[in-house]
Design a protein around this motif. Structure first.
Motif, PDB file in Angstrom:
ATOM      1  N   ALA A  54       1.056  -0.848   0.320  1.00  0.00           N
ATOM      2  CA  ALA A  54      -0.330  -0.274   0.023  1.00  0.00           C
ATOM      3  C   ALA A  54       1.506   1.111  -0.145  1.00  0.00           C
ATOM      4  CB  ALA A  54      -1.239  -0.221   1.452  1.00  0.00           C
ATOM      5  N   TRP A  55       1.515   0.994   0.399  1.00  0.00           N
ATOM      6  CA  TRP A  55       2.490   2.604   1.365  1.00  0.00           C
ATOM      7  C   TRP A  55       3.769   2.380  -0.604  1.00  0.00           C
ATOM      8  CZ3 TRP A  55       2.036   6.594   3.714  1.00  0.00           C
ATOM      9  CH2 TRP A  55       1.386   6.540   4.515  1.00  0.00           C
ATOM     10  N   ASP A  56       3.833   1.568  -1.379  1.00  0.00           N
ATOM     11  CA  ASP A  56       4.569   1.814  -2.368  1.00  0.00           C
ATOM     12  C   ASP A  56       3.715   2.315  -3.375  1.00  0.00           C
ATOM     13  OD1 ASP A  56       6.572   0.708  -0.889  1.00  0.00           O
ATOM     14  OD2 ASP A  56       6.949  -1.965  -1.899  1.00  0.00           O
ATOM     15  N   VAL A  57       2.341   1.789  -3.675  1.00  0.00           N
ATOM     16  CA  VAL A  57       1.740   2.164  -4.386  1.00  0.00           C
ATOM     17  C   VAL A  57       1.517   3.878  -4.246  1.00  0.00           C
ATOM     18  CG1 VAL A  57      -0.816   2.409  -5.441  1.00  0.00           C
ATOM     19  CG2 VAL A  57       0.854  -0.334  -4.251  1.00  0.00           C
ATOM     20  N   TYR A  58       1.254   4.303  -3.047  1.00  0.00           N
ATOM     21  CA  TYR A  58       1.296   5.440  -2.207  1.00  0.00           C
ATOM     22  C   TYR A  58       2.015   6.550  -2.889  1.00  0.00           C
ATOM     23  CZ  TYR A  58       0.238   9.837   0.408  1.00  0.00           C
ATOM     24  OH  TYR A  58       0.205  11.260   1.165  1.00  0.00           O
ATOM     25  N   CYS A  59       3.782   6.387  -2.820  1.00  0.00           N
ATOM     26  CA  CYS A  59       4.590   6.684  -3.926  1.00  0.00           C
ATOM     27  C   CYS A  59       5.048   6.703  -4.605  1.00  0.00           C
ATOM     28  CB  CYS A  59       6.016   6.088  -2.875  1.00  0.00           C
ATOM     29  SG  CYS A  59       6.093   5.534  -1.135  1.00  0.00           S
ATOM     30  N   SER A  60       4.320   6.282  -5.448  1.00  0.00           N
ATOM     31  CA  SER A  60       4.186   5.971  -6.867  1.00  0.00           C
ATOM     32  C   SER A  60       2.717   7.437  -7.002  1.00  0.00           C
ATOM     33  CB  SER A  60       3.791   4.577  -7.792  1.00  0.00           C
ATOM     34  OG  SER A  60       2.430   3.867  -7.431  1.00  0.00           O
ATOM     35  N   PHE A  61       2.216   7.909  -6.014  1.00  0.00           N
ATOM     36  CA  PHE A  61       0.654   8.531  -6.731  1.00  0.00           C
ATOM     37  C   PHE A  61       1.281  10.011  -6.636  1.00  0.00           C
ATOM     38  CE2 PHE A  61      -3.312   6.618  -7.635  1.00  0.00           C
ATOM     39  CZ  PHE A  61      -2.604   5.580  -8.306  1.00  0.00           C
ATOM     40  N   ASP A  62       2.588   9.959  -5.333  1.00  0.00           N
ATOM     41  CA  ASP A  62       3.113  11.273  -5.608  1.00  0.00           C
ATOM     42  C   ASP A  62       1.733  11.938  -4.302  1.00  0.00           C
ATOM     43  OD1 ASP A  62       5.036  13.185  -5.519  1.00  0.00           O
ATOM     44  OD2 ASP A  62       4.101  14.101  -7.585  1.00  0.00           O
ATOM     45  N   ALA A  63       1.345  11.681  -3.888  1.00  0.00           N
ATOM     46  CA  ALA A  63       1.054  12.166  -3.170  1.00  0.00           C
ATOM     47  C   ALA A  63      -0.151  12.909  -3.863  1.00  0.00           C
ATOM     48  CB  ALA A  63       1.538  12.736  -2.143  1.00  0.00           C
ATOM     49  N   GLU A  64      -1.196  12.924  -4.024  1.00  0.00           N
ATOM     50  CA  GLU A  64      -2.152  13.371  -5.132  1.00  0.00           C
ATOM     51  C   GLU A  64      -3.870  13.271  -4.231  1.00  0.00           C
ATOM     52  OE1 GLU A  64      -3.376  12.529  -8.766  1.00  0.00           O
ATOM     53  OE2 GLU A  64      -1.660  10.694  -8.664  1.00  0.00           O
ATOM     54  N   ASP A  65      -4.376  14.070  -3.976  1.00  0.00           N
ATOM     55  CA  ASP A  65      -5.762  14.309  -2.829  1.00  0.00           C
ATOM     56  C   ASP A  65      -6.764  12.706  -3.307  1.00  0.00           C
ATOM     57  OD1 ASP A  65      -4.928  16.661  -1.604  1.00  0.00           O
ATOM     58  OD2 ASP A  65      -5.872  18.039  -2.877  1.00  0.00           O
ATOM     59  N   ALA A  66      -7.245  12.509  -2.913  1.00  0.00           N
ATOM     60  CA  ALA A  66      -8.106  11.167  -2.461  1.00  0.00           C
ATOM     61  C   ALA A  66      -8.776  11.408  -3.351  1.00  0.00           C
ATOM     62  CB  ALA A  66      -8.199  10.148  -1.299  1.00  0.00           C
ATOM     63  N   THR A  67      -9.114  12.380  -4.565  1.00  0.00           N
ATOM     64  CA  THR A  67     -10.388  12.214  -5.177  1.00  0.00           C
ATOM     65  C   THR A  67     -10.971  10.620  -5.308  1.00  0.00           C
ATOM     66  OG1 THR A  67      -9.008  12.407  -7.011  1.00  0.00           O
ATOM     67  CG2 THR A  67     -10.012  14.186  -6.093  1.00  0.00           C
ATOM     68  N   PRO A  68     -12.453  10.900  -5.938  1.00  0.00           N
ATOM     69  CA  PRO A  68     -12.480   9.218  -6.816  1.00  0.00           C
ATOM     70  C   PRO A  68     -11.639   8.449  -7.364  1.00  0.00           C
ATOM     71  CG  PRO A  68     -14.308  11.046  -6.776  1.00  0.00           C
ATOM     72  CD  PRO A  68     -13.236  11.749  -6.522  1.00  0.00           C
ATOM     73  N   ALA A  69     -11.349   9.444  -8.904  1.00  0.00           N
ATOM     74  CA  ALA A  69     -10.526   8.858  -9.833  1.00  0.00           C
ATOM     75  C   ALA A  69      -9.139   7.911  -8.854  1.00  0.00           C
ATOM     76  CB  ALA A  69      -9.995   9.533 -10.763  1.00  0.00           C
ATOM     77  N   VAL A  70      -8.258   8.652  -8.184  1.00  0.00           N
ATOM     78  CA  VAL A  70      -7.138   8.728  -7.631  1.00  0.00           C
ATOM     79  C   VAL A  70      -7.862   7.220  -6.321  1.00  0.00           C
ATOM     80  CG1 VAL A  70      -5.674   8.698  -5.174  1.00  0.00           C
ATOM     81  CG2 VAL A  70      -6.222  10.810  -7.415  1.00  0.00           C
ATOM     82  N   GLN A  71      -8.931   7.078  -5.870  1.00  0.00           N
ATOM     83  CA  GLN A  71      -8.751   6.478  -4.684  1.00  0.00           C
ATOM     84  C   GLN A  71      -9.052   4.866  -5.995  1.00  0.00           C
ATOM     85  OE1 GLN A  71     -12.589   7.195  -2.878  1.00  0.00           O
ATOM     86  NE2 GLN A  71     -12.414   8.973  -2.800  1.00  0.00           N
ATOM     87  N   LEU A  72      -9.959   4.730  -7.404  1.00  0.00           N
ATOM     88  CA  LEU A  72     -10.276   3.963  -7.964  1.00  0.00           C
ATOM     89  C   LEU A  72      -8.965   3.157  -8.301  1.00  0.00           C
ATOM     90  CD1 LEU A  72     -13.027   5.070  -9.960  1.00  0.00           C
ATOM     91  CD2 LEU A  72     -13.222   4.149  -8.261  1.00  0.00           C
ATOM     92  N   GLU A  73      -7.847   4.241  -9.313  1.00  0.00           N
ATOM     93  CA  GLU A  73      -6.441   3.410  -9.767  1.00  0.00           C
ATOM     94  C   GLU A  73      -5.594   2.991  -8.359  1.00  0.00           C
ATOM     95  OE1 GLU A  73      -4.806   5.002 -12.281  1.00  0.00           O
ATOM     96  OE2 GLU A  73      -6.866   6.539 -13.352  1.00  0.00           O
ATOM     97  N   PHE A  74      -5.607   3.504  -7.080  1.00  0.00           N
ATOM     98  CA  PHE A  74      -4.953   2.937  -6.321  1.00  0.00           C
ATOM     99  C   PHE A  74      -5.250   1.136  -5.840  1.00  0.00           C
ATOM    100  CE2 PHE A  74      -3.452   2.450  -1.842  1.00  0.00           C
ATOM    101  CZ  PHE A  74      -2.070   3.525  -2.415  1.00  0.00           C
TER     102      PHE A  74
END
Length: 345
Positions: A54-74
């Motif tokens: 989970a933390w490795d994926v979070y780092c690849s998202f560059d700390a983006e806000d948790a919008t619905p699109a970010v949640q789904l792709e996360f």
């Protein structure tokens, strides 16, 4: 006459009390000496591989806000990363770890994922074109990551439905939009229906190599176009009176077609290493050229073309430094991150 005791005996006798005294002192020291502390070994905490994913994926998202699109792709990224590492994890467990790292309630993340899944299933299970159209419009309610107009699954569903529903879908989905960014949709084979986006000023799109760009000629307010997938066939875009900025790929024919654009000021161009760039000299109104021209060697034609382009002092040339050949030019330049700038101001 009595004889005196020898000196040696007397000395030995005198030393005995001192030896006893020393023994007593040593014993006292031993008695008061603190016992040695036992060495304690600190065990390293066990790493939870599911939390680590989970933390490795979070780092690849560059700390983006948790919008619905970010949640789904996360969540998708979490499941894919776990699978790549050979870790078995079910959807419910994945939600717990993803919610923890995204600082969301598990119920909130679940609602986003399940709601999206229902809307996507409605598109795929529509029994009629009208039903599919309504389902697509409902699916496209959320914006995507990085400024994309639609969430990635929605954009791809639109792309897949476009050959069947393009004109009507364009009228209901694109009309009135001024900013349309759909590169996450993948390549469109046809653009019939895009002519309804008459208010668009900024358009980002990927097309197949043989896609006809004619519908885009109706977008008379378009100022910036990012087009991926075409190497030539740009002539119809010369009808766009306000198109000042173009990001694209091109071959020699495509470059020649760009010369007919009335007011093209900024060109971000990618060409193959064997494509001649001599045609860029015909773009008289160009003020900024960003060129990625492959791992070519600096031949005489390329060097002469760049030198001729640089003669116009108001024209900034930005060349990719990693390609090597820009560093061989005899023209003065400065380094900017990743680029060589010629005629910098």
């Amino acid at each position: 006459m009595a004889t005196k005791p020898s000196t040696g005996k007397k000395t030995a006798a005198a030393k005995k009390p001192a030896a006893k005294k020393a023994t007593k002192q040593t014993a006292a020291k031993k008695a008061t000496k603190k016992p040695a502390a036992k060495k304690t070994t600190t065990k390293r905490p066990k790493v939870d591989p599911l939390r680590e994913v989970a933390w490795d994926v979070y780092c690849s998202f560059d700390a983006e806000d948790a919008t619905p699109a970010v949640q789904l792709e996360f969540v998708d990224g979490y499941l894919e990363t776990a699978r790549d590492r050979g870790i078995a994890v079910d959807f419910d467990t994945a939600l717990l770890y993803c919610a923890e790292v995204l600082d969301l309630e598990e119920s909130e993340l679940r609602a986003t994922c399940e709601g999206h899944a229902r809307r996507l299933a409605a598109v795929r299970g529509a029994a009629s074109p009208a039903g599919e159209l309504d389902a697509l419009l409902a699916l496209c309610g959320d914006e995507g990551r990085h400024g994309e107009s639609f969430e990635e699954h929605a954009a791809r569903a639109v792309r897949d439905a476009w050959p069947r529903l393009g004109p009507e879908l364009g009228r209901r989905l694109l009309a009135g939009r001024q900013d349309l960014r759909m590169r996450n949709a993948g390549p469109f084979a046809t653009l019939a229906g895009f002519e309804t986006a008459r208010d668009v000023r900024w358009l980002e799109l990927e097309v197949t190599p043989d896609c006809d760009l004619a519908p885009l000629a109706n977008l008379t307010r378009l100022a910036t176009l990012r087009l991926v997938g075409k190497l030539e066939g740009f002539a119809v875009l010369a009808r766009l009176p306000k198109l000042t900025t173009l990001h694209t790929q091109a071959n020699a024919t495509g470059i020649a077609e760009l010369a007919s654009f009335p007011i093209l000021r900024v060109l971000d161009l990618v060409v193959a290493a064997d494509v001649s760039i001599a045609g860029l000299l015909d773009l008289k109104h160009l003020n900024l050229l960003i060129l990625q021209a492959g791992l070519r060697s600096l031949d005489e034609v390329t060097a002469a073309t760049i030198a001729a382009l640089a003669r116009k002092k108001s024209r900034l040339l930005r060349l990719a430094e990693h390609e090597g050949w820009p560093l061989q030019l005899t023209l003065p330049y400065r380094h900017t991150p990743g680029y060589v700038d010629i005629n910098y101001r």
